[in-house]
Write an enzyme that holds these catalytic residues in place. Sequence first.
Site, PDB file in Angstrom:
ATOM      1  N   ASP A  11       0.857  -1.177   0.000  1.00 46.09           N
ATOM      2  CA  ASP A  11       0.000   0.000   0.000  1.00 46.09           C
ATOM      3  C   ASP A  11       0.893   1.226   0.000  1.00 46.09           C
ATOM      4  OD1 ASP A  11      -2.322   1.638   0.203  1.00 46.09           O
ATOM      5  OD2 ASP A  11      -2.061   1.770   2.369  1.00 46.09           O
ATOM      6  N   SER A  12       0.282   2.384  -0.257  1.00 45.00           N
ATOM      7  CA  SER A  12       1.032   3.638  -0.201  1.00 45.00           C
ATOM      8  C   SER A  12       1.420   3.986   1.228  1.00 45.00           C
ATOM      9  CB  SER A  12       0.184   4.769  -0.780  1.00 45.00           C
ATOM     10  OG  SER A  12      -0.984   4.939  -0.007  1.00 45.00           O
ATOM     11  N   TYR A  43      -0.584   8.211  -2.727  1.00 40.00           N
ATOM     12  CA  TYR A  43      -0.527   7.968  -4.165  1.00 40.00           C
ATOM     13  C   TYR A  43      -1.603   8.760  -4.909  1.00 40.00           C
ATOM     14  CZ  TYR A  43       2.588   3.847  -3.752  1.00 40.00           C
ATOM     15  OH  TYR A  43       3.644   3.001  -3.523  1.00 40.00           O
ATOM     16  N   GLY A  44      -2.654   9.139  -4.212  1.00 36.31           N
ATOM     17  CA  GLY A  44      -3.830   9.714  -4.854  1.00 36.31           C
ATOM     18  C   GLY A  44      -3.589  10.996  -5.621  1.00 36.31           C
ATOM     19  N   CYS A  74      -4.352  -1.094  -2.077  1.00 39.46           N
ATOM     20  CA  CYS A  74      -4.423   0.353  -2.286  1.00 39.46           C
ATOM     21  C   CYS A  74      -5.359   0.595  -3.464  1.00 39.46           C
ATOM     22  CB  CYS A  74      -3.021   0.890  -2.602  1.00 39.46           C
ATOM     23  SG  CYS A  74      -2.952   2.611  -3.127  1.00 39.46           S
ATOM     24  N   ASN A  75      -6.433   1.338  -3.220  1.00 33.94           N
ATOM     25  CA  ASN A  75      -7.385   1.596  -4.300  1.00 33.94           C
ATOM     26  C   ASN A  75      -6.747   2.323  -5.472  1.00 33.94           C
ATOM     27  OD1 ASN A  75      -9.054   1.542  -1.636  1.00 33.94           O
ATOM     28  ND2 ASN A  75     -10.558   1.236  -3.244  1.00 33.94           N
ATOM     29  N   THR A  76      -5.925   3.325  -5.173  1.00 31.26           N
ATOM     30  CA  THR A  76      -5.323   4.135  -6.231  1.00 31.26           C
ATOM     31  C   THR A  76      -4.387   3.299  -7.092  1.00 31.26           C
ATOM     32  OG1 THR A  76      -5.447   6.088  -4.819  1.00 31.26           O
ATOM     33  CG2 THR A  76      -3.995   6.218  -6.717  1.00 31.26           C
ATOM     34  N   CYS A 183     -10.761   4.034  -0.229  1.00 27.86           N
ATOM     35  CA  CYS A 183      -9.320   4.062   0.056  1.00 27.86           C
ATOM     36  C   CYS A 183      -9.085   3.162   1.249  1.00 27.86           C
ATOM     37  CB  CYS A 183      -8.867   5.497   0.363  1.00 27.86           C
ATOM     38  SG  CYS A 183      -7.159   5.614   0.979  1.00 27.86           S
ATOM     39  N   HIS A 185      -7.032   3.286   3.538  1.00 32.08           N
ATOM     40  CA  HIS A 185      -6.759   4.014   4.784  1.00 32.08           C
ATOM     41  C   HIS A 185      -8.055   4.346   5.545  1.00 32.08           C
ATOM     42  CE1 HIS A 185      -2.760   4.789   3.069  1.00 32.08           C
ATOM     43  NE2 HIS A 185      -2.389   5.311   4.231  1.00 32.08           N
TER      44      HIS A 185
END
Length: 257
Positions: A11-12, A43-44, A74-76, A183, A185
Amino acid sequence: MVNHNPIGLFDSGIGGTSIWSAIHELLPHENTVYLADSKNAPYGQKSKDEILALSIKNTEFLLEQNAKIIVVACNTATTNAIKELRAQYDVPFIGIEPAIKPAATHSKTQNIGILATKGTLSSELFNKAVEIYQDTHIVEQVGFGLVQLIEEGKIDSPEMTRLLHEYLEPMIAANIDYLVLGCSHYPYLIPQIQKILPKHIKIIDSGEAVARQTQKVLEEKVGLNPSGGEHAFYTNADPKVLSDILHNQYEVVRRDF
């Protein structure tokens, strides 16, 4: 089919531990390696090319740890890089996408909210998903600043409360009955969010769905670990933030990558 190699996750930053927790709960015997690229969070706000380069770097690190499957927690990174990662590497990849389908399917008001990063909301993959639900009004909101505050350990800060009110109140006014957290997070903000949203608005995140998909791919293609449960956590920033979110139950190793 037995395979003792670990599940790799990246993940970021620390947010993907919400996905790790769901996988660990469903598959307690699996070994895992988690990589927090906190130095490059969030990352977004990055370009697709930057996100892809970081995702390749993270993938290479996890493959060096003999990961048998890689969860892009991580969605992005999923929405911007998973297609290219799958084309480039033989290892299976599990992605994480905003759970629009269950929200749109079950919404009674036909209004749902999605809180996500700019990188996710502007991605081709997300927009293709949205196109399917033409009858549902989707209120999109970029969560500017949320990831940074979570990475700084400021989940319960006044600044976080202020931002969440700013982002959620227009959704409440738009009569949403589902809020999709886009996200990894953001599940750590659920207690804060619940204080703001009316009780009838349901919150959806992707953790359980990702865990079930990981289990399915392991069973069908890769192999499960029948006994074990060793976990390695790596970060390229302050280890304390990741350690705190894990309630100091696991050693966190700092690596420059």
